[in-house]
Design a protein around this motif. Structure first.
Motif, PDB file in Angstrom:
ATOM      1  N   LEU A  79       2.144 -19.046  -1.884  1.00  0.00           N
ATOM      2  CA  LEU A  79       2.020 -17.815  -2.669  1.00  0.00           C
ATOM      3  C   LEU A  79       2.388 -16.586  -1.849  1.00  0.00           C
ATOM      4  O   LEU A  79       3.033 -15.659  -2.352  1.00  0.00           O
ATOM      5  N   ALA A  80       1.990 -16.573  -0.582  1.00  0.00           N
ATOM      6  CA  ALA A  80       2.325 -15.437   0.277  1.00  0.00           C
ATOM      7  C   ALA A  80       3.830 -15.328   0.468  1.00  0.00           C
ATOM      8  O   ALA A  80       4.394 -14.234   0.421  1.00  0.00           O
ATOM      9  N   VAL A  81       4.495 -16.465   0.662  1.00  0.00           N
ATOM     10  CA  VAL A  81       5.950 -16.449   0.836  1.00  0.00           C
ATOM     11  C   VAL A  81       6.626 -16.001  -0.456  1.00  0.00           C
ATOM     12  O   VAL A  81       7.554 -15.186  -0.427  1.00  0.00           O
ATOM     13  N   GLN A  82       6.168 -16.505  -1.596  1.00  0.00           N
ATOM     14  CA  GLN A  82       6.745 -16.094  -2.877  1.00  0.00           C
ATOM     15  C   GLN A  82       6.574 -14.600  -3.100  1.00  0.00           C
ATOM     16  O   GLN A  82       7.490 -13.917  -3.559  1.00  0.00           O
ATOM     17  N   TYR A  83       5.408 -14.072  -2.787  1.00  0.00           N
ATOM     18  CA  TYR A  83       5.163 -12.647  -2.962  1.00  0.00           C
ATOM     19  C   TYR A  83       6.047 -11.828  -2.021  1.00  0.00           C
ATOM     20  O   TYR A  83       6.621 -10.815  -2.418  1.00  0.00           O
ATOM     21  N   THR A  84       6.181 -12.284  -0.782  1.00  0.00           N
ATOM     22  CA  THR A  84       7.014 -11.579   0.190  1.00  0.00           C
ATOM     23  C   THR A  84       8.473 -11.560  -0.268  1.00  0.00           C
ATOM     24  O   THR A  84       9.147 -10.531  -0.176  1.00  0.00           O
ATOM     25  N   VAL A  85       8.958 -12.669  -0.782  1.00  0.00           N
ATOM     26  CA  VAL A  85      10.340 -12.734  -1.277  1.00  0.00           C
ATOM     27  C   VAL A  85      10.504 -11.813  -2.483  1.00  0.00           C
ATOM     28  O   VAL A  85      11.520 -11.124  -2.614  1.00  0.00           O
ATOM     29  N   ALA A  86       9.496 -11.768  -3.359  1.00  0.00           N
ATOM     30  CA  ALA A  86       9.576 -10.887  -4.529  1.00  0.00           C
ATOM     31  C   ALA A  86       9.625  -9.426  -4.105  1.00  0.00           C
ATOM     32  O   ALA A  86      10.408  -8.636  -4.656  1.00  0.00           O
ATOM     33  N   VAL A  87       8.830  -9.050  -3.114  1.00  0.00           N
ATOM     34  CA  VAL A  87       8.836  -7.671  -2.613  1.00  0.00           C
ATOM     35  C   VAL A  87      10.189  -7.362  -1.983  1.00  0.00           C
ATOM     36  O   VAL A  87      10.771  -6.303  -2.214  1.00  0.00           O
ATOM     37  N   LYS A  88      10.731  -8.306  -1.211  1.00  0.00           N
ATOM     38  CA  LYS A  88      12.038  -8.112  -0.587  1.00  0.00           C
ATOM     39  C   LYS A  88      13.118  -7.906  -1.645  1.00  0.00           C
ATOM     40  O   LYS A  88      13.959  -7.017  -1.519  1.00  0.00           O
ATOM     41  N   ASN A  89      13.064  -8.703  -2.697  1.00  0.00           N
ATOM     42  CA  ASN A  89      14.056  -8.571  -3.768  1.00  0.00           C
ATOM     43  C   ASN A  89      13.959  -7.212  -4.457  1.00  0.00           C
ATOM     44  O   ASN A  89      14.980  -6.594  -4.775  1.00  0.00           O
ATOM     45  N   LYS A  90      12.735  -6.730  -4.678  1.00  0.00           N
ATOM     46  CA  LYS A  90      12.558  -5.413  -5.304  1.00  0.00           C
ATOM     47  C   LYS A  90      13.075  -4.305  -4.394  1.00  0.00           C
ATOM     48  O   LYS A  90      13.685  -3.344  -4.866  1.00  0.00           O
ATOM     49  N   VAL A  91      12.839  -4.432  -3.090  1.00  0.00           N
ATOM     50  CA  VAL A  91      13.326  -3.424  -2.145  1.00  0.00           C
ATOM     51  C   VAL A  91      14.853  -3.406  -2.138  1.00  0.00           C
ATOM     52  O   VAL A  91      15.470  -2.334  -2.166  1.00  0.00           O
ATOM     53  N   LEU A  92      15.467  -4.582  -2.121  1.00  0.00           N
ATOM     54  CA  LEU A  92      16.933  -4.641  -2.149  1.00  0.00           C
ATOM     55  C   LEU A  92      17.485  -4.091  -3.458  1.00  0.00           C
ATOM     56  O   LEU A  92      18.514  -3.407  -3.470  1.00  0.00           O
ATOM     57  N   GLU A  93      16.811  -4.371  -4.552  1.00  0.00           N
ATOM     58  CA  GLU A  93      17.237  -3.846  -5.848  1.00  0.00           C
ATOM     59  C   GLU A  93      17.158  -2.321  -5.858  1.00  0.00           C
ATOM     60  O   GLU A  93      18.079  -1.642  -6.323  1.00  0.00           O
ATOM     61  N   ALA A  94      16.087  -1.771  -5.301  1.00  0.00           N
ATOM     62  CA  ALA A  94      15.944  -0.318  -5.231  1.00  0.00           C
ATOM     63  C   ALA A  94      17.016   0.287  -4.322  1.00  0.00           C
ATOM     64  O   ALA A  94      17.584   1.335  -4.633  1.00  0.00           O
ATOM     65  N   TYR A  95      17.295  -0.389  -3.216  1.00  0.00           N
ATOM     66  CA  TYR A  95      18.339   0.090  -2.311  1.00  0.00           C
ATOM     67  C   TYR A  95      19.694   0.131  -2.991  1.00  0.00           C
ATOM     68  O   TYR A  95      20.434   1.105  -2.886  1.00  0.00           O
ATOM     69  N   ARG A  96      20.022  -0.927  -3.729  1.00  0.00           N
ATOM     70  CA  ARG A  96      21.300  -0.969  -4.451  1.00  0.00           C
ATOM     71  C   ARG A  96      21.379   0.148  -5.495  1.00  0.00           C
ATOM     72  O   ARG A  96      22.428   0.754  -5.683  1.00  0.00           O
ATOM     73  N   GLU A  97      20.258   0.384  -6.154  1.00  0.00           N
ATOM     74  CA  GLU A  97      20.238   1.463  -7.145  1.00  0.00           C
ATOM     75  C   GLU A  97      20.481   2.812  -6.490  1.00  0.00           C
ATOM     76  O   GLU A  97      21.228   3.649  -7.005  1.00  0.00           O
ATOM     77  N   ILE A  98      19.843   3.042  -5.353  1.00  0.00           N
ATOM     78  CA  ILE A  98      20.009   4.311  -4.644  1.00  0.00           C
ATOM     79  C   ILE A  98      21.459   4.463  -4.170  1.00  0.00           C
ATOM     80  O   ILE A  98      22.034   5.548  -4.259  1.00  0.00           O
ATOM     81  N   MET A  99      22.054   3.378  -3.709  1.00  0.00           N
ATOM     82  CA  MET A  99      23.437   3.439  -3.226  1.00  0.00           C
ATOM     83  C   MET A  99      24.421   3.719  -4.358  1.00  0.00           C
ATOM     84  O   MET A  99      25.507   4.250  -4.117  1.00  0.00           O
ATOM     85  N   ASN A 100      24.069   3.359  -5.578  1.00  0.00           N
ATOM     86  CA  ASN A 100      24.954   3.582  -6.726  1.00  0.00           C
ATOM     87  C   ASN A 100      24.811   4.963  -7.351  1.00  0.00           C
ATOM     88  O   ASN A 100      25.565   5.312  -8.247  1.00  0.00           O
ATOM     89  N   ILE A 101      23.883   5.767  -6.850  1.00  0.00           N
ATOM     90  CA  ILE A 101      23.696   7.111  -7.396  1.00  0.00           C
ATOM     91  C   ILE A 101      24.877   7.982  -6.976  1.00  0.00           C
ATOM     92  O   ILE A 101      25.259   8.031  -5.807  1.00  0.00           O
ATOM     93  N   GLN A 102      25.457   8.660  -7.950  1.00  0.00           N
ATOM     94  CA  GLN A 102      26.588   9.552  -7.671  1.00  0.00           C
ATOM     95  C   GLN A 102      26.028  10.917  -7.245  1.00  0.00           C
ATOM     96  O   GLN A 102      25.201  11.490  -7.910  1.00  0.00           O
ATOM     97  N   VAL A 103      26.547  11.411  -6.137  1.00  0.00           N
ATOM     98  CA  VAL A 103      26.077  12.713  -5.651  1.00  0.00           C
ATOM     99  C   VAL A 103      27.067  13.784  -5.988  1.00  0.00           C
ATOM    100  O   VAL A 103      28.215  13.680  -5.997  1.00  0.00           O
TER     101      VAL A 103
END
Length: 103
Positions: A79-103
């Motif tokens: 469960l700890a590994v699954q939760y850690t992977v889920a958090v990592k995936n959310k962080v990467l998803e947020a990073y990709r979203e931030i990188m796609n923001i047009q300035v």
């Protein structure tokens, strides 16, 4: 399935808030506090995986005769590994979203 994901998100956000309050003494949402708590969660995940490995060795060598302890340690680790992977995936998803923001 959606309810499970929502409940995991609620548990995760409540756990993160609890860890932040415990580590800083107050509800600090700065990047450093969140980063430090993430590192703490990684350490906890590693500790749980090590404990599960140790319990497996104890059972294999015959030092432990209670299979329930082994299953509990393995489940906590999984469960700890699954939760850690889920958090990592959310962080990467947020990073990709931030990188796609047009300035």
């Amino acid at each position: 399935m959606t309810t499970t994901v929502q409940s995991v998100n609620q548990i995760g956000s409540a756990y993160l808030k609890q860890v932040l309050e415990r580590s800083t003494g107050k509800s600090d949402t700065s990047f450093d506090a969140i980063f430090q708590s993430a590192l703490g969660m990684l350490k906890d995940t590693n500790d749980l995986a090590s404990a599960a490995e140790a319990e497996e060795l104890r059972m294999a060598l015959g030092y432990a005769d209670n299979a329930n302890d082994l299953m509990t340690a393995l489940t906590k680790s999984e469960l700890a590994v699954q939760y850690t992977v889920a958090v990592k995936n959310k962080v990467l998803e947020a990073y990709r979203e931030i990188m796609n923001i047009q300035v």
